[in-house]
Write an enzyme that holds these catalytic residues in place. Structure first.
Site, PDB file in Angstrom:
ATOM      1  N   ASP A 110     -12.721 -24.064 -24.161  1.00 44.80           N
ATOM      2  CA  ASP A 110     -12.400 -23.418 -22.938  1.00 44.80           C
ATOM      3  C   ASP A 110     -11.754 -24.294 -22.116  1.00 44.80           C
ATOM      4  O   ASP A 110     -12.638 -25.544 -21.435  1.00 44.80           O
ATOM      5  CB  ASP A 110     -13.608 -22.751 -22.406  1.00 44.80           C
ATOM      6  CG  ASP A 110     -13.675 -21.463 -21.875  1.00 44.80           C
ATOM      7  OD1 ASP A 110     -12.675 -21.318 -21.119  1.00 44.80           O
ATOM      8  OD2 ASP A 110     -14.397 -20.525 -22.272  1.00 44.80           O
ATOM      9  N   ASP A 212      -9.133 -19.902 -19.269  1.00 46.07           N
ATOM     10  CA  ASP A 212      -9.903 -19.127 -18.303  1.00 46.07           C
ATOM     11  C   ASP A 212      -8.974 -18.611 -17.225  1.00 46.07           C
ATOM     12  O   ASP A 212      -8.178 -19.385 -16.765  1.00 46.07           O
ATOM     13  CB  ASP A 212     -10.795 -19.883 -17.837  1.00 46.07           C
ATOM     14  CG  ASP A 212     -12.054 -18.861 -17.038  1.00 46.07           C
ATOM     15  OD1 ASP A 212     -12.466 -18.259 -17.709  1.00 46.07           O
ATOM     16  OD2 ASP A 212     -12.096 -19.323 -15.759  1.00 46.07           O
ATOM     17  N   GLU A 278      -6.991 -15.836 -21.098  1.00 47.42           N
ATOM     18  CA  GLU A 278      -7.790 -14.792 -20.586  1.00 47.42           C
ATOM     19  C   GLU A 278      -6.932 -13.849 -19.439  1.00 47.42           C
ATOM     20  O   GLU A 278      -6.577 -14.235 -18.626  1.00 47.42           O
ATOM     21  CB  GLU A 278      -9.073 -15.097 -19.976  1.00 47.42           C
ATOM     22  CG  GLU A 278     -10.063 -14.033 -19.688  1.00 47.42           C
ATOM     23  CD  GLU A 278     -10.919 -14.140 -18.371  1.00 47.42           C
ATOM     24  OE1 GLU A 278     -11.873 -13.164 -18.201  1.00 47.42           O
ATOM     25  OE2 GLU A 278     -10.982 -15.277 -17.804  1.00 47.42           O
ATOM     26  N   HIS A 339     -18.502 -12.763 -23.916  1.00 50.19           N
ATOM     27  CA  HIS A 339     -19.753 -13.015 -22.905  1.00 50.19           C
ATOM     28  C   HIS A 339     -19.684 -12.534 -21.510  1.00 50.19           C
ATOM     29  O   HIS A 339     -20.597 -12.747 -20.756  1.00 50.19           O
ATOM     30  CB  HIS A 339     -19.765 -14.678 -22.846  1.00 50.19           C
ATOM     31  CG  HIS A 339     -18.398 -15.030 -22.286  1.00 50.19           C
ATOM     32  ND1 HIS A 339     -17.106 -15.029 -22.603  1.00 50.19           N
ATOM     33  CD2 HIS A 339     -18.450 -15.697 -20.864  1.00 50.19           C
ATOM     34  CE1 HIS A 339     -16.415 -15.449 -21.810  1.00 50.19           C
ATOM     35  NE2 HIS A 339     -16.932 -15.855 -20.489  1.00 50.19           N
ATOM     36  N   ASP A 340     -18.776 -11.713 -21.398  1.00 51.25           N
ATOM     37  CA  ASP A 340     -18.519 -11.043 -20.198  1.00 51.25           C
ATOM     38  C   ASP A 340     -18.769  -9.673 -19.886  1.00 51.25           C
ATOM     39  O   ASP A 340     -18.660  -9.004 -18.772  1.00 51.25           O
ATOM     40  CB  ASP A 340     -17.122 -11.300 -19.440  1.00 51.25           C
ATOM     41  CG  ASP A 340     -16.852 -12.700 -19.005  1.00 51.25           C
ATOM     42  OD1 ASP A 340     -17.749 -13.419 -18.723  1.00 51.25           O
ATOM     43  OD2 ASP A 340     -15.730 -13.243 -18.978  1.00 51.25           O
TER      44      ASP A 340
END
Ligand code: GLC
Ligand code: CA
Length: 552
Positions: A110, A212, A278, A339-340
């Site tokens: 990430d 990200d 993302e 995960h969000d």
């Protein structure tokens, strides 16, 4: 509609399956209740030991594992070139990369370019005074003459995006928590320092990055106010200025693409490195993140299936639109969980989650699984006093991301075999049924469905890289499509309803059932018809082209 596979050689990130590991919740090797890299190493065989029994994934993406005060669970990084002691150190990381590569598993990290932690040395210097050489590494502004905020921008975690610093008497910008100050990417030193970060990990053998909120890293140089949303305000969206504005000036600026092209140039200096991002925007803006000539991200994450209403029509429209819109150089990808977001199975139920699995693993495009998805893991049950997620605290319990971050369920034993200490988040109650050991023994479990689907996708290249054709059927509850390549042809038929369906598909008698989501060998063929049980999906190998194929 038909889209063929690109003629160039298929890359690993196109034909492979990516598995997202939330390291904090995957496997804890030292009983401190927090998952770690040693734990990941121990579970690599589960992910892919080369045999037909393991899951068979091709790459792991690890959420941030770097030193961090953990205000946003690792998305507030205080040192980009090291490992948080909770997770291990650079040596363990080196062992993880080597062990993964031995098993043909690629490692994706990430990369968090928009903001650092407020405890990163860069920010500590930057805030120490207006004359500090790192002052301009972040976005500092005076209050307006009446003492008010520099502009109307909001934080995605609620409230304004500005925090007052009493010592240096200016505001700094934070698109997320005040502990996550935004970097100033217009400063060439910042860009150089961050490209060095990418290089640092590339040199350590990392195969790619998930970047990200990569569309957010450049802001309007004049920091103009965003226009306010009026009528089209989504009543379901959280409170706060961020959710009441059009993000015209604080993200998705045209110039961000230049920066992403520079990331790509760096990745391309190394063989077979992959850039994932993302990116949440509407299709026409989202698509630009591939680059106008395919020179930006290999895979901007496509979250549309995660958000679409769960019915055959909406899902089919989403896929067809993607297939219609993507230029030839752009490879599609699909995501159902991360995960969000809340777990898909908690939204659509166990039966439909099996249809979802077949959909994800038969579409043309890279599938990304989120750890526990292959077990049918459900949303956690988190009481107010167990809550950890800063977003949950600020936006309300319905936005609490802890729900999808509970410990991975390995066994039906204490703490689901995740840790012999006290897990940082409670284990989800259904772990006694939904866990690796139990599902491993059950031939029709969700885990064995995922394994079968991944195995089949690997064996049949048309399922990886073949063309996609949507097939028109009468029932609005079913989504049917075909994948084909070099004479190999597969029909995938998915029943999104709790009702038996009989579909008219002339010529189908020639087909052979390869896999049903029920993992049995129920006879599905009649003369020119295909019978689907409630919530059933099937993959059929077609021997001879059937008579009336219609494009959707
Ligand atoms: C991304 C991450 C999320 C994080 C945020 C701020 O959306 O996926 O978990 O909180 O960025 O870094
Ligand atoms: Ca640990």
């Amino acid at each position: 509609m038909q889209k063929s596979a690109a003629s160039k050689e298929t890359q690993w990130w196109e034909k492979g399956v990516i598995y997202q590991i939330y390291p904090r919740s995957f496997s804890d090797s030292n009983a401190d209740g927090i998952g770690d890299l040693e734990g990941v190493i121990r579970k690599l065989d589960y992910l892919n030991d080369g045999s037909e029994q393991s899951l068979g994934i091709d790459a792991i993406w690890l959420n941030p594992i770097f030193p961090s005060p953990m205000a946003d669970f690792g998305y507030d990084i205080s040192d980009y070139c090291n490992i948080h002691p909770f997770f291990g150190d650079l040596d363990v990381f080196g062992r993880l990369v080597a062990a993964a590569h031995q098993r043909n598993i690629r490692v994706i990290l990430d990369f968090v370019p928009n903001h650092t932690s407020d405890l990163h040395a860069w920010f500590v210097e930057s805030r120490s005074g207006r004359k500090n050489p790192k002052r301009d590494w972040y976005i500092w502004r005076d209050a307006k003459s009446d003492g008010s905020l520099p502009n109307n921008w909001g934080s995605a975690f609620g409230g304004p995006a500005w925090e007052w610093d009493a010592v240096s008497a200016q505001y700094y910008l934070h698109t997320f928590l005040k502990e996550q100050p935004d970097l100033n990417w217009r400063n060439p030193q910042v860009k150089k320092a961050m490209l060095d970060v990418l290089r640092f990990w590339l040199e350590r053998g990392v195969d790619g990055f998930r970047m990200d909120v990569v569309g957010m890293i450049l802001k309007d140089p004049e920091l103009r106010d965003n226009p306010e949303l009026k009528n089209d305000l989504d009543p379901a969206s959280p409170d706060g200025p961020y959710y009441r504005q059009l993000h015209v000036h604080d993200q998705d600026l045209e110039e961000v693409h230049e920066l992403i092209r520079d990331f790509r140039i760096l990745l391309d200096e190394y063989p077979e490195r992959c850039g994932i991002g993302e990116v949440w925007y509407e299709l026409p803006r989202w698509i630009k993140y591939y680059g106008s000539r395919g020179d930006e991200l290999h895979l901007p994450f496509n979250f549309r299936l995660m958000k679409a209403p769960w019915n055959a029509r909406a899902i089919r429209e989403s896929v067809d639109e993607m297939e219609r819109t993507l230029p030839d150089f752009a490879w599609p990808n699909y995501v159902l969980n991360n995960h969000d977001s809340p777990r898909l199975v908690s939204r659509v139920g166990d039966e439909q989650a099996r249809v979802a699995a077949m959909l994800l693993l038969t579409l043309r495009g890279t599938p990304t699984l989120y750890c526990g998805e292959e077990l049918g893991m459900e949303n956690g049950v988190i009481s107010q006093d167990q809550m950890q997620d800063p977003q949950g605290f600020r936006l309300g319990a319905q936005y609490n991301r802890d729900l999808s971050r509970t410990p991975m369920q390995w066994t039906d034993g204490p703490n689901a075999g995740f840790s012999s200490g006290q897990p940082w988040l409670p284990v989800t109650p259904s772990y006694q049924i939904k866990n690796v050991a139990t599902e491993d023994r059950d031939p029709t479990s969700m885990l064995n469905l995922y394994r079968s689907l991944i195995r089949l996708r690997k064996q049949r290249t048309a399922l990886q890289s073949g063309s996609y054709t949507s097939v028109a059927v009468e029932s609005s509850d079913c989504f049917v499509f075909e994948r084909s390549q070099n004479g190999e042809q597969y029909l995938i038929a998915l029943n999104f309803s709790y009702k038996h369906q009989t579909l008219k598909i002339p010529g189908l008698m020639e087909g052979k059932l390869l896999l049903s989501t029920y993992l049995d060998n129920f006879e599905v063929f009649g003369k020119n018809t295909l019978d689907l049980r409630a919530n059933e999906g099937v993959i059929i190998e077609i021997k001879h082209n059937y008579v009336t194929r219609q494009d959707g």
